[in-house]
Design a protein around this motif. Structure first.
Motif, PDB file in Angstrom:
ATOM      1  N   THR A 128      38.367  40.004  44.631  1.00 61.99           N
ATOM      2  CA  THR A 128      38.348  38.184  45.148  1.00 61.99           C
ATOM      3  C   THR A 128      39.663  38.450  46.088  1.00 61.99           C
ATOM      4  OG1 THR A 128      39.926  38.197  43.343  1.00 61.99           O
ATOM      5  CG2 THR A 128      36.995  37.989  43.621  1.00 61.99           C
TER       6      THR A 128
ATOM      7  N   ARG B 170      33.046  40.358  50.087  1.00 61.56           N
ATOM      8  CA  ARG B 170      32.373  39.329  50.147  1.00 61.56           C
ATOM      9  C   ARG B 170      31.666  39.171  49.321  1.00 61.56           C
ATOM     10  NH1 ARG B 170      28.537  43.035  54.354  1.00 61.56           N
ATOM     11  NH2 ARG B 170      26.703  41.811  53.422  1.00 61.56           N
ATOM     12  N   ARG B 171      30.217  37.738  49.992  1.00 62.92           N
ATOM     13  CA  ARG B 171      29.612  37.308  48.199  1.00 62.92           C
ATOM     14  C   ARG B 171      28.218  38.390  48.134  1.00 62.92           C
ATOM     15  NH1 ARG B 171      33.383  32.769  48.557  1.00 62.92           N
ATOM     16  NH2 ARG B 171      31.315  32.195  49.879  1.00 62.92           N
ATOM     17  N   ASP B 172      27.177  38.937  47.198  1.00 59.67           N
ATOM     18  CA  ASP B 172      26.331  39.463  47.939  1.00 59.67           C
ATOM     19  C   ASP B 172      25.276  38.675  47.544  1.00 59.67           C
ATOM     20  OD1 ASP B 172      25.991  39.468  45.283  1.00 59.67           O
ATOM     21  OD2 ASP B 172      25.923  41.509  44.842  1.00 59.67           O
TER      22      ASP B 172
ATOM     23  N   THR C 256      23.823  38.058  44.666  1.00 60.24           N
ATOM     24  CA  THR C 256      24.249  37.490  43.559  1.00 60.24           C
ATOM     25  C   THR C 256      25.159  36.355  43.351  1.00 60.24           C
ATOM     26  OG1 THR C 256      25.193  39.261  42.742  1.00 60.24           O
ATOM     27  CG2 THR C 256      22.465  39.378  42.849  1.00 60.24           C
ATOM     28  N   GLY C 257      26.065  36.582  43.993  1.00 62.29           N
ATOM     29  CA  GLY C 257      27.574  35.866  44.845  1.00 62.29           C
ATOM     30  C   GLY C 257      28.812  36.731  44.056  1.00 62.29           C
ATOM     31  N   ARG C 258      27.842  37.957  43.914  1.00 63.43           N
ATOM     32  CA  ARG C 258      28.735  38.786  43.538  1.00 63.43           C
ATOM     33  C   ARG C 258      29.617  39.624  44.746  1.00 63.43           C
ATOM     34  NH1 ARG C 258      25.961  42.570  38.861  1.00 63.43           N
ATOM     35  NH2 ARG C 258      25.162  40.462  37.334  1.00 63.43           N
ATOM     36  N   SER C 259      31.594  40.162  44.344  1.00 61.20           N
ATOM     37  CA  SER C 259      32.445  40.796  45.605  1.00 61.20           C
ATOM     38  C   SER C 259      32.559  41.635  44.698  1.00 61.20           C
ATOM     39  CB  SER C 259      32.881  39.327  45.710  1.00 61.20           C
ATOM     40  OG  SER C 259      33.840  39.015  44.978  1.00 61.20           O
TER      41      SER C 259
ATOM     42  N   ALA D 196      35.110  34.973  53.136  1.00 61.13           N
ATOM     43  CA  ALA D 196      34.356  35.819  52.458  1.00 61.13           C
ATOM     44  C   ALA D 196      32.671  35.426  52.521  1.00 61.13           C
ATOM     45  CB  ALA D 196      33.529  35.526  51.005  1.00 61.13           C
TER      46      ALA D 196
END
Length: 326
Positions: free
Chosen positions: A170, A160-162, A164-167, A199
């Motif tokens: 992947t 899942r993306r937070d 800020t778009g980070r996970s 995600a």
């Protein structure tokens, strides 16, 4: 990995350098070692049982970190894996599971899940001083060894993306691990779980809701569907038919969160979207009625597909944890 024809270095040596990095929480000792030169009463008065067979100095309470330290005292060759490793890696919703520990050979301990077998040294890292499987190995283990739909929840939370778009990891990294370990037990199961992972689901119950909708045949609903004309996204939505599905865990929300939900829902319907809310009860025992409601809303908006089927949904015996985010 014997099937792939490679020789693996296995993490099963108490003298590994990684072991020296484990931080002490309290002085832990095996009960049998304490009793060698002290009476049973003296041991009980001066120490506290953390797990069966391991005691800590003083009156230390059985915190999560204390239990971790006690397990490594009992099994110095161990490394945390599964949900225990996921919690160390700060994966959302990973707390609340029984401790899970990898050992080089099978052991039995009440209340602890013990995994054993080959564990390459490169699949072990340290997280805040604790030995644990790497992020990718952890999610692979959860996907292949969890025999219910919580396996999909696990993968969803890792990818899942937070904001800020980070996970944490992947799908690509997980697939690369499988390609690099072609003979790993349960590899096919991992690929099956990955095929259903997404995600965009933010909580376990959002995952279960998506599985119900997609498995029913309505797989054109997408997660985090943008609602044009608003700053909002729907948990699930069809942009073509302008139907949104929201998971409603309102009985555990604060008043402030409920007000924010009402504002969001009013904005969605104000743009001409149909809005259908689902709860855990809907997904557990009211799936047929819920899917019929979704289908009827779709048909009023031009959809002419076959009626959705009531799909399977296999939940863990331990209910999904509900938090203010659910």
């Amino acid at each position: 990995n014997r099937r792939s024809g490679r020789t693996e270095t296995v993490f099963n040596r108490p003298t590994d350098p990684i072991r020296k990095l484990v931080r002490p929480i309290h002085m832990m000792e095996r009960t049998q070692d304490l009793l060698r030169d002290r009476s049973d009463r003296s041991v009980r008065d001066a120490t506290t049982s953390v797990i069966h067979g391991v005691r800590a100095d003083g009156g230390a309470s059985a915190t999560i970190e204390g239990v971790r330290a006690a397990l490594l005292t009992a099994y110095p060759e161990g490394a945390f894996c599964g949900w225990s490793a996921a919690e160390l890696h700060a994966v959302p919703y990973s707390a609340g599971h029984p401790p899970e520990l990898w050992l080089p050979e099978q052991r039995r301990r009440t209340g602890v899940i013990v995994r054993c077998g080959h564990l390459p040294v490169e699949d072990v890292t340290t997280v805040s001083g604790w030995p644990a499987t790497t992020t990718v190995r952890t999610v692979v283990d959860l996907a292949r060894l969890t025999r219910n739909d919580e396996a999909v929840v696990a993968v969803d939370q890792f990818i899942r993306r937070d904001a800020t778009g980070r996970s944490i990891t992947t799908k690509r990294a997980i697939l690369q691990y499988l390609d690099d370990h072609p003979g790993i037990y349960g590899g096919t199961r991992v690929r099956e779980v990955l095929a259903e992972a997404d995600a965009g689901s933010q909580s376990p119950w959002e995952t279960y809701g998506r599985l119900v909708v997609h498995r029913s045949g309505l797989d054109f609903f997408r997660t985090q569907q943008p609602i044009p004309g608003t700053p909002y996204h729907a948990d699930l939505g069809s942009g073509r038919y302008r139907v949104a599905i929201e998971y409603d865990g309102g009985y555990h929300r604060t008043d402030e969160q409920q007000r924010a939900d009402v504002l969001r829902w009013n904005a969605i319907t104000g743009q001409g979207w149909g809005l259908i809310r689902a709860t855990s009860s809907t997904l557990l025992s009211g799936r047929a009625e819920f899917l019929d409601r979704v289908a009827r809303e779709l048909r009023t908006r031009g959809w002419s597909g076959p009626s959705p089927v009531n799909p399977r949904l296999t939940l863990p015996n331990r209910p999904a944890r509900r938090t203010s985010a659910d």
